[in-house]
Design a protein around this motif. Structure first.
Motif, PDB file in Angstrom:
ATOM      1  N   UNK A  27       0.834  -1.212   0.000  1.00 31.81           N
ATOM      2  CA  UNK A  27       0.000   0.000   0.000  1.00 31.81           C
ATOM      3  C   UNK A  27       0.857   1.245   0.000  1.00 31.81           C
ATOM      4  N   UNK A  28       0.568   2.198  -0.874  1.00 32.22           N
ATOM      5  CA  UNK A  28       1.312   3.451  -0.959  1.00 32.22           C
ATOM      6  C   UNK A  28       0.372   4.627  -0.764  1.00 32.22           C
ATOM      7  N   UNK A  29       0.854   5.648  -0.146  1.00 29.72           N
ATOM      8  CA  UNK A  29       0.076   6.854   0.086  1.00 29.72           C
ATOM      9  C   UNK A  29       0.183   7.750  -1.140  1.00 29.72           C
ATOM     10  N   UNK A  30      -0.945   8.008  -1.841  1.00 29.40           N
ATOM     11  CA  UNK A  30      -0.889   8.770  -3.087  1.00 29.40           C
ATOM     12  C   UNK A  30      -0.871  10.275  -2.905  1.00 29.40           C
ATOM     13  N   UNK A  31      -1.145  10.777  -1.692  1.00 29.93           N
ATOM     14  CA  UNK A  31      -1.275  12.220  -1.507  1.00 29.93           C
ATOM     15  C   UNK A  31      -0.019  12.965  -1.916  1.00 29.93           C
ATOM     16  N   UNK A  71       3.343  16.310  -5.786  1.00 30.93           N
ATOM     17  CA  UNK A  71       4.547  16.443  -6.617  1.00 30.93           C
ATOM     18  C   UNK A  71       4.161  16.603  -8.074  1.00 30.93           C
ATOM     19  N   UNK A  72       3.190  15.808  -8.532  1.00 34.03           N
ATOM     20  CA  UNK A  72       2.746  15.905  -9.921  1.00 34.03           C
ATOM     21  C   UNK A  72       2.200  17.294 -10.233  1.00 34.03           C
ATOM     22  N   UNK A  73       1.403  17.834  -9.309  1.00 34.46           N
ATOM     23  CA  UNK A  73       0.847  19.177  -9.509  1.00 34.46           C
ATOM     24  C   UNK A  73       1.949  20.229  -9.579  1.00 34.46           C
ATOM     25  N   UNK A  78       1.816   9.119 -13.174  1.00 35.68           N
ATOM     26  CA  UNK A  78       2.508   8.028 -12.499  1.00 35.68           C
ATOM     27  C   UNK A  78       3.824   8.499 -11.914  1.00 35.68           C
ATOM     28  N   UNK A  79       4.382   7.651 -11.037  1.00 37.65           N
ATOM     29  CA  UNK A  79       5.678   7.968 -10.441  1.00 37.65           C
ATOM     30  C   UNK A  79       6.756   8.087 -11.515  1.00 37.65           C
ATOM     31  N   UNK A  80       6.678   7.225 -12.536  1.00 40.50           N
ATOM     32  CA  UNK A  80       7.655   7.254 -13.624  1.00 40.50           C
ATOM     33  C   UNK A  80       7.594   8.580 -14.381  1.00 40.50           C
ATOM     34  N   UNK A  81       6.371   9.091 -14.598  1.00 42.27           N
ATOM     35  CA  UNK A  81       6.216  10.364 -15.310  1.00 42.27           C
ATOM     36  C   UNK A  81       6.803  11.512 -14.502  1.00 42.27           C
TER      37      UNK A  81
END
Length: 333
Positions: A178-182, A187-189, A198-201
């Motif tokens: 389980x990973x926390x997406x918040x 970071x993406x924003x 995604x994390x890769x992006x």
């Protein structure tokens, strides 16, 4: 479940024997969901869990509770005792009859937050097994309260099977993945990407930004800033010295000072503030030193009388009268 009324309504489970917890210990068992979305579930278990909501709420059986997280946290610090986490409130129900009620975790710290009381948990192996099995996914506090429902002591907490409110569970489907997406969304924003990037992006965008900055160009910019700063300092220093020289030359021509005093006044003018003070002092002095006897030095037994201006100069230069007379060729007092 929580409804839309101003007061939070929580589903509350009754003890196995009605009233047994209160009758035996005076503790009210309140089964409430864990809700700490910031705690990332891992093999070590969630570090912080929500133990109680903040403020007043009504249980399904009509009991009204009022929780002040700051009050409970302060009591915890005063007691100095870690709180046990058990299974189905065994500490309250079973221990009273001499049955085993082992802890599966320990609350080592309480923290009052905007939405309720949170606890920092040190999970034991048995607690991790229960969370991984997902048989008891929710957290439930055991509270001591007064006749008005005001909670003043958190006795313990338990892992239970039934939730009291619609919040996140303690146990996830997979404790190890389980990973926390918040944080990833934030970071993406910040990178100008969509929230579902995604994390890769995100990593690709970060690497692209790093590639745009040429280290050589960056160093050249830093060197240029240093050069410009040094040039500016040198220019300011030269401009200051020009002002000092002009001020002292004019004072000599006006006979406000004598040549022997020039170096002393130059030292006083070393800073911008000192220059301003000496300039102000010269502005109060007369245009000639004739009245002080500096133009015609007294010799032998004649003693030149120092004027008020002379004594102001002495004070400015930090000289004694003897030093001042010596520096200006006047007879000693």
């Amino acid at each position: 479940m929580l409804n839309n009324s101003p007061t939070s309504i929580l589903s509350t489970l009754a003890p196995a024997v009605p009233g047994i917890a209160e009758a035996m210990t005076g503790l009210t068992v309140l089964d409430a969901y864990l809700a700490d979305p910031a705690a990332a579930a891992s093999q070590a278990g969630p570090e912080w869990i929500k133990l109680t909501p903040r403020g007043k709420f009504t249980a399904r059986d009509g009991r009204v509770f009022d929780v002040d997280p700051e009050l409970l946290a302060a009591r915890f610090v005063q007691d100095g005792v870690d709180l046990p986490i058990d299974i189905d409130h065994a500490t309250v129900k079973k221990a009273m009859f001499g049955e085993a009620a082992p802890a599966v975790g320990w609350v080592s710290k309480l923290e009052a937050r905007a939405d309720g009381l949170y606890g920092k948990v040190e999970w034991l192996a048995d607690g991790l097994k229960v969370l991984a099995a997902r048989t008891h996914r929710y957290i439930s506090p055991t509270l001591k309260h007064d006749e008005n429902g005001k909670a003043f002591w958190l006795h313990s907490a338990a892992l239970v099977a039934a939730p009291a409110a619609s919040m996140a569970a303690v146990a996830s489907a997979d404790l190890s993945t389980l990973k926390e997406p918040t944080m990833l969304k934030a970071i993406a924003a910040a990178l100008g990407l969509s929230e579902d990037a995604s994390e890769a992006s995100c990593l690709s965008t970060v690497n692209s930004l790093k590639a745009r900055i040429d280290p050589a160009v960056h160093q050249a910019a830093l060197d240029q800033v240093k050069t410009l700063s040094a040039d500016l300092d040198a220019r300011n220093k030269a401009d200051h010295q020009t002002k000092v020289d002009t001020l002292l030359d004019d004072a000599l021509k006006a006979k406000k000072i004598v040549p022997a005093q020039r170096d002393q006044y130059a030292a006083l003018c070393a800073t911008t503030e000192g220059l301003a003070q000496v300039t102000a002092l010269f502005g109060t002095m007369t245009a000639t030193l004739g009245a002080s006897g500096l133009d015609e030095k007294k010799t032998g037994g004649d003693l030149a009388t120092l004027s008020a201006e002379d004594r102001e100069v002495m004070k400015m230069l930090g000289q004694t009268e003897e030093e001042y007379r010596k520096a200006n060729g006047l007879a000693a007092a």
